[in-house]
Enzyme design. Structure first.
Site, PDB file in Angstrom:
ATOM      1  N   GLU A 182       0.826  -1.194   0.000  1.00  0.00           N
ATOM      2  CA  GLU A 182       0.000   0.000   0.000  1.00  0.00           C
ATOM      3  C   GLU A 182       0.868   1.253   0.000  1.00  0.00           C
ATOM      4  O   GLU A 182       1.783   1.379   0.822  1.00  0.00           O
ATOM      5  CB  GLU A 182      -0.898   0.036   1.240  1.00  0.00           C
ATOM      6  N   CYS A 183       0.609   2.165  -0.922  1.00  0.00           N
ATOM      7  CA  CYS A 183       1.216   3.495  -0.975  1.00  0.00           C
ATOM      8  C   CYS A 183       2.746   3.428  -0.882  1.00  0.00           C
ATOM      9  O   CYS A 183       3.407   3.085  -1.850  1.00  0.00           O
ATOM     10  CB  CYS A 183       0.620   4.374   0.126  1.00  0.00           C
ATOM     11  N   GLY A 184       3.339   3.723   0.271  1.00  0.00           N
ATOM     12  CA  GLY A 184       4.784   3.656   0.394  1.00  0.00           C
ATOM     13  C   GLY A 184       5.331   2.287   0.063  1.00  0.00           C
ATOM     14  O   GLY A 184       6.429   2.163  -0.508  1.00  0.00           O
TER      15      GLY A 184
END
Length: 472
Positions: free
Chosen positions: A329-331
């Site tokens: 997720e994301c990072g």
């Protein structure tokens, strides 16, 4: 048991600093305290956890149903004497300006807890009473525990505010917190600096307690809170035999620490043993892992250290190519990309699992709640699965023309084996530029999904790791 919700008159009222001071003061009095955070924020719960010594959990009226929120609250508050729920934004602010979904006020009513209204009273006197009366009358279904004025200029200013509040006898004036710039929590893009980076010293704890106790009538606040018996939490699933568990690696360090605690709990309940590792420090993964979960965080701040850890990057890339189930997720997605670049074009190589590149921007790129429908089978579930989540980032996938040719939106692999597995929606409508990058048994996206929004997500991930399910 007693409980309260801290609601701000506006964003920036000082809810987190006040919440931490209150939690620290209650603990100093020997009370068993449990903390919660309304909304999708990952950072505030980390600070709560440092102060209380127990895990703080997110509650969210848009991502999760009333039943899910109350179940989380009941389960986590069972042994508490006082619960403190830190709100989000202004008290009545939520997903829609015409409704209460996702707001602190909605959560207070769902949990049946009174609200302490915190407001920035800088340069105010009688106007504070007018503001308080408006908040009191706006929703007659809310109950109140009092009002605390923040950013007060002096003890005399606090006395003036107390006199002004006599015009609103329905609201107990609990006190005025004087401006203390050295107590403000350090901030950066995405919000406060994380608890893993700042820590929480005893010296800071004592200063926060002194700041609150010298200005707020804590005895009166506790007296205003009604006692109630917390209904028993739902019976949890029976423990899974250790021989039937899978080992799930969880990236956890200063670069990766954005996880909904409920996601981790649900994975454990589904049969995953959570094994933590640091992409910054560990040269290799823990032994005998069956899958990886790479959460969000600040990989861009540690891109040099991540890039230099070549052995771990190589191992992750190899396992991904071999078909290991990986959810990011994301990072975490940025770590799976080919590289991370700063706004000046300086880049650092990442794992290269996905044929995409990411670049940090000097401005906010995306923020808001998201609905997601899987358009193809993924590590979390089959095509057609629906979930809710949140997106908040200052970076973007920058090799757009190159990567778009590699993404097949129809659900079958395009060039590079990349599939866009997500159909994403927001308050404004469809978001065709928000992808769920799917390649073999890897799923990565900017969207942080909350597993409580669909109880089948965690079991779906675990069943794939067990080999009970395959991606078509």
């Amino acid at each position: 048991m007693k409980g309260l919700v801290i609601g701000g008159a506006q964003s920036g009222a000082g809810k987190t600093t006040f919440s931490l001071a209150l939690l620290a003061a209650l603990r100093k009095r020997g009370l068993r305290v449990r903390a919660f955070k309304v909304g999708p924020d990952f950072i505030d719960p980390g600070h709560h956890t440092l102060v209380t010594g127990t895990t703080s959990h997110n509650l969210d009226g848009w991502m999760l149903s009333k039943e899910e929120n109350t179940a989380i609250y009941k389960r986590c508050a069972q042994d508490a004497q006082v619960t403190v729920v830190e709100g989000v934004m202004g008290l009545y602010d939520g997903f829609d300006p015409l409704g209460e979904a996702g707001s602190t006020a909605q959560m207070a009513k769902w949990l049946g807890l009174p609200v302490v209204l915190l407001t920035n009273a800088k340069a105010q006197s009688r106007s504070l009473a007018a503001l308080a009366k408006g908040f009191f009358e706006f929703d007659p279904k809310l109950s109140w525990a009092g009002l605390v004025a923040n950013q007060v200029g002096s003890p005399n200013h606090a006395r003036i505010l107390g006199k002004a509040m006599q015009a609103v006898p329905e609201f107990t004036f609990l006190g005025g917190l004087t401006r203390q710039a050295d107590l403000a929590m350090p901030e950066r893009h995405l919000g406060l600096v994380t608890a893993l980076e700042t820590g929480f010293s005893e010296e800071l704890r004592e200063r926060l307690v002194s700041w609150l106790e010298n200005a707020v009538d804590l005895d009166l606040l506790l007296a205003n809170l009604p006692e109630f018996d917390l209904p028993a939490a739902q019976t949890e699933a029976p423990p899974i035999d250790s021989s039937d568990k899978v080992r799930l690696g969880i990236a956890w360090d200063k670069a990766f620490c954005f996880y909904y605690q409920e996601n981790l709990r649900r994975l454990e309940e589904a049969g995953a043993e959570l094994v933590y590792f640091s992409p910054l420090q560990d040269k290799s993964l823990p032994a005998e892992l069956d899958g990886l979960y790479l959460g969000g965080g600040y990989p861009e701040l540690f891109s040099t250290e991540l890039a230099d850890n070549k052995s771990l990057k190589t191992e992750i890339a190899h396992l991904a190519a071999q078909g290991m189930p990986i959810y990011a997720e994301c990072g975490g997605m940025m770590y799976l990309a080919q590289e991370i670049s700063d706004p000046k074009g300086n880049s650092r190589p990442m794992t290269g699992v996905l044929p995409i590149k990411t670049t940090m921007l000097p401005r906010l790129r995306s923020l808001g709640y998201r609905t997601v429908r899987f358009t193809t089978d993924t590590v979390l579930g089959p095509a057609g699965t629906r979930a809710r989540g949140h997106e908040f980032h200052y970076s973007e996938v920058t090799n757009t023309s190159e990567s778009s040719s590699k993404i097949n939106r129809a659900g079958s692999p395009g060039e590079g084996g990349l599939v866009n597995a997500y159909e994403v929606g927001s308050r404004k409508g469809p978001r065709p530029d928000t992808h769920g990058y799917c390649k073999q048994n890897v799923l990565a996206s900017y969207v942080h999904l909350h597993f409580g929004s669909n109880p089948m997500l965690a079991p779906g991930f675990v069943s794939l790791m067990k080999g009970e399910r395959k991606i078509a």
